[in-house]
Write a protein that holds these residues in place. Structure first.
Motif, PDB file in Angstrom:
ATOM      1  N   LEU A 124      46.797  44.904  46.599  1.00 40.82           N
ATOM      2  CA  LEU A 124      46.598  43.494  46.253  1.00 40.82           C
ATOM      3  C   LEU A 124      45.717  42.805  47.287  1.00 40.82           C
ATOM      4  O   LEU A 124      44.830  42.010  46.946  1.00 40.82           O
ATOM      5  N   ARG A 125      45.934  43.122  48.534  1.00 42.80           N
ATOM      6  CA  ARG A 125      45.150  42.531  49.630  1.00 42.80           C
ATOM      7  C   ARG A 125      43.674  42.908  49.504  1.00 42.80           C
ATOM      8  O   ARG A 125      42.789  42.070  49.683  1.00 42.80           O
ATOM      9  N   SER A 151      42.027  40.951  46.691  1.00 41.93           N
ATOM     10  CA  SER A 151      41.708  39.563  47.022  1.00 41.93           C
ATOM     11  C   SER A 151      40.361  39.452  47.702  1.00 41.93           C
ATOM     12  O   SER A 151      39.706  38.405  47.641  1.00 41.93           O
ATOM     13  N   ARG A 152      39.887  40.527  48.332  1.00 38.91           N
ATOM     14  CA  ARG A 152      38.620  40.512  49.055  1.00 38.91           C
ATOM     15  C   ARG A 152      37.472  41.102  48.242  1.00 38.91           C
ATOM     16  O   ARG A 152      36.330  40.698  48.396  1.00 38.91           O
ATOM     17  N   GLU A 171      37.568  41.822  44.631  1.00 34.48           N
ATOM     18  CA  GLU A 171      37.500  41.132  43.340  1.00 34.48           C
ATOM     19  C   GLU A 171      37.348  42.025  42.114  1.00 34.48           C
ATOM     20  O   GLU A 171      37.517  41.545  40.997  1.00 34.48           O
ATOM     21  N   VAL A 222      47.679  38.565  39.199  1.00 36.96           N
ATOM     22  CA  VAL A 222      46.240  38.540  38.927  1.00 36.96           C
ATOM     23  C   VAL A 222      46.012  38.110  37.489  1.00 36.96           C
ATOM     24  O   VAL A 222      46.900  38.208  36.636  1.00 36.96           O
ATOM     25  N   THR A 249      40.860  37.705  39.203  1.00 34.77           N
ATOM     26  CA  THR A 249      41.118  36.728  40.252  1.00 34.77           C
ATOM     27  C   THR A 249      42.613  36.632  40.473  1.00 34.77           C
ATOM     28  O   THR A 249      43.409  36.929  39.561  1.00 34.77           O
ATOM     29  N   LEU A 250      43.002  36.264  41.665  1.00 33.04           N
ATOM     30  CA  LEU A 250      44.428  36.172  41.978  1.00 33.04           C
ATOM     31  C   LEU A 250      45.000  34.842  41.481  1.00 33.04           C
ATOM     32  O   LEU A 250      44.340  33.801  41.539  1.00 33.04           O
ATOM     33  N   GLY A 306      49.688  35.266  43.599  1.00 29.72           N
ATOM     34  CA  GLY A 306      48.990  36.381  44.229  1.00 29.72           C
ATOM     35  C   GLY A 306      48.375  35.987  45.558  1.00 29.72           C
ATOM     36  O   GLY A 306      48.458  36.729  46.541  1.00 29.72           O
ATOM     37  N   ARG A 307      47.734  34.802  45.592  1.00 28.72           N
ATOM     38  CA  ARG A 307      47.128  34.345  46.851  1.00 28.72           C
ATOM     39  C   ARG A 307      48.183  34.104  47.924  1.00 28.72           C
ATOM     40  O   ARG A 307      47.970  34.419  49.095  1.00 28.72           O
ATOM     41  N   VAL A 354      49.290  37.425  49.328  1.00 27.89           N
ATOM     42  CA  VAL A 354      48.295  38.019  50.228  1.00 27.89           C
ATOM     43  C   VAL A 354      48.412  37.427  51.632  1.00 27.89           C
ATOM     44  O   VAL A 354      48.247  38.143  52.622  1.00 27.89           O
TER      45      VAL A 354
END
Length: 296
Positions: free
Chosen positions: A9-10, A13-14, A16, A48, A56-57, A61-62, A65
């Motif tokens: 997941l991390r 987030s970077r 995409e 997501v 996108t999260l 999700g954000r 992270v």
């Protein structure tokens, strides 16, 4: 929550896209989707949502992270503490370096480290500073070697430490017999009517050179783009182009080119970047200690 799923997941987030995460983690895109779906089952909320071809999260999700960043930081701190107590230089270490550093002083450091610490497995990958820092953030690299033309290391967001390695001067490369061959130094404006070959292994570096030309009133005519020093050297040597290159890229070059300093002199600083506090780790400390004399 499964540790690898949090890492997936991390990365998402970077990067995409599922494909980019798959490349970073060495798994298939379907496996990435499966890991995310299983993590959503574990936490009981969507993490997501799809946007066109990418994802996108969600707010959840954000938020997760942010916690994952802290979890990974604590795990790395624990590993560093244990390694420091063991005081053993061993294990795998990954270094990301821009090409001029990778082709000049890092091989000497690797050779010395192999002699001094035979149980240390060091792997070097060439990449630009932005990609290197992204690899550092995602634990795909342990040390990044980068310059301050491509980015300002003092503005790095996040827990990083920087170690100054050297100051590197930029030089003009001319073919033998060029009209400026007898000049002791060359001003950038004297090159306005030339054809240029540029190293584009770091796009920020080539953009900085082009911007310097624009700042004094001309747009350089580029007839060669390459991510290989050898191709740039060949174009200059054949009389097709001129170029501006860092001194590190020229240190061991034995070709028949004319090398002249720019006037006024232009420099860049080279740094080693690590995650904050990991310089205490014996294997990272050993590599940093080897880089300093190697670059000298």
């Amino acid at each position: 929550m499964d540790f690898f799923r949090l890492r997936t997941l991390r990365e998402l987030s970077r990067r995409e896209t599922m494909a980019a995460v798959a490349d970073a983690l060495g798994i298939s895109s379907s496996a990435v989707s499966q890991q995310i779906a299983q993590l959503e089952d574990e936490v009981g909320i969507a993490l997501v949502e799809r946007r066109g071809r990418g994802v996108t999260l969600t707010p959840a999700g954000r938020r997760l992270v942010v916690h994952a960043d802290r979890i990974f930081a604590f795990v790395e701190e624990a590993k560093t503490d244990i390694a420091e107590l063991q005081n053993i230089v061993a294990g795998d270490l990954r270094i990301a370096a821009q090409p001029s550093a990778a082709s000049s002083f890092i091989p000497a450091a690797m050779r010395q480290l192999a002699n001094d610490h035979p149980h240390l497995g060091m792997v070097m990958t060439t990449m630009g500073p932005a990609d290197g820092v992204a690899a550092l953030r995602s634990w795909q690299a342990d040390i990044v070697v980068a310059d301050d033309i491509s980015f300002d290391p003092h503005t790095l967001q996040g827990p990083f430490d920087t170690l100054f390695l050297c100051r590197d001067q930029l030089f003009v490369l001319l073919p033998a017999g060029h009209r400026l061959e007898s000049e002791p130094v060359i001003e950038l404006g004297q090159l306005r009517d030339e054809h240029w070959a540029l190293d584009v292994a770091s796009s920020a570096y080539s953009m900085a050179i082009r911007q310097a030309c624009r700042d004094i009133g001309f747009e350089p005519v580029i007839n060669g783009f390459s991510d290989s020093f050898e191709v740039v050297f060949a174009l200059v040597e054949a009389g097709c182009s001129i170029s501006v290159m860092p001194g590190l890229a020229l240190r061991d070059f034995g070709g028949s080119l004319v090398v002249k300093p720019l006037s006024p002199a232009v420099y860049r600083n080279i740094y080693a970047i690590t995650r904050h506090g990991e310089g205490r780790n014996p294997k990272i400390a050993a590599v940093l200690d080897a880089l300093v004399p190697a670059v000298a």
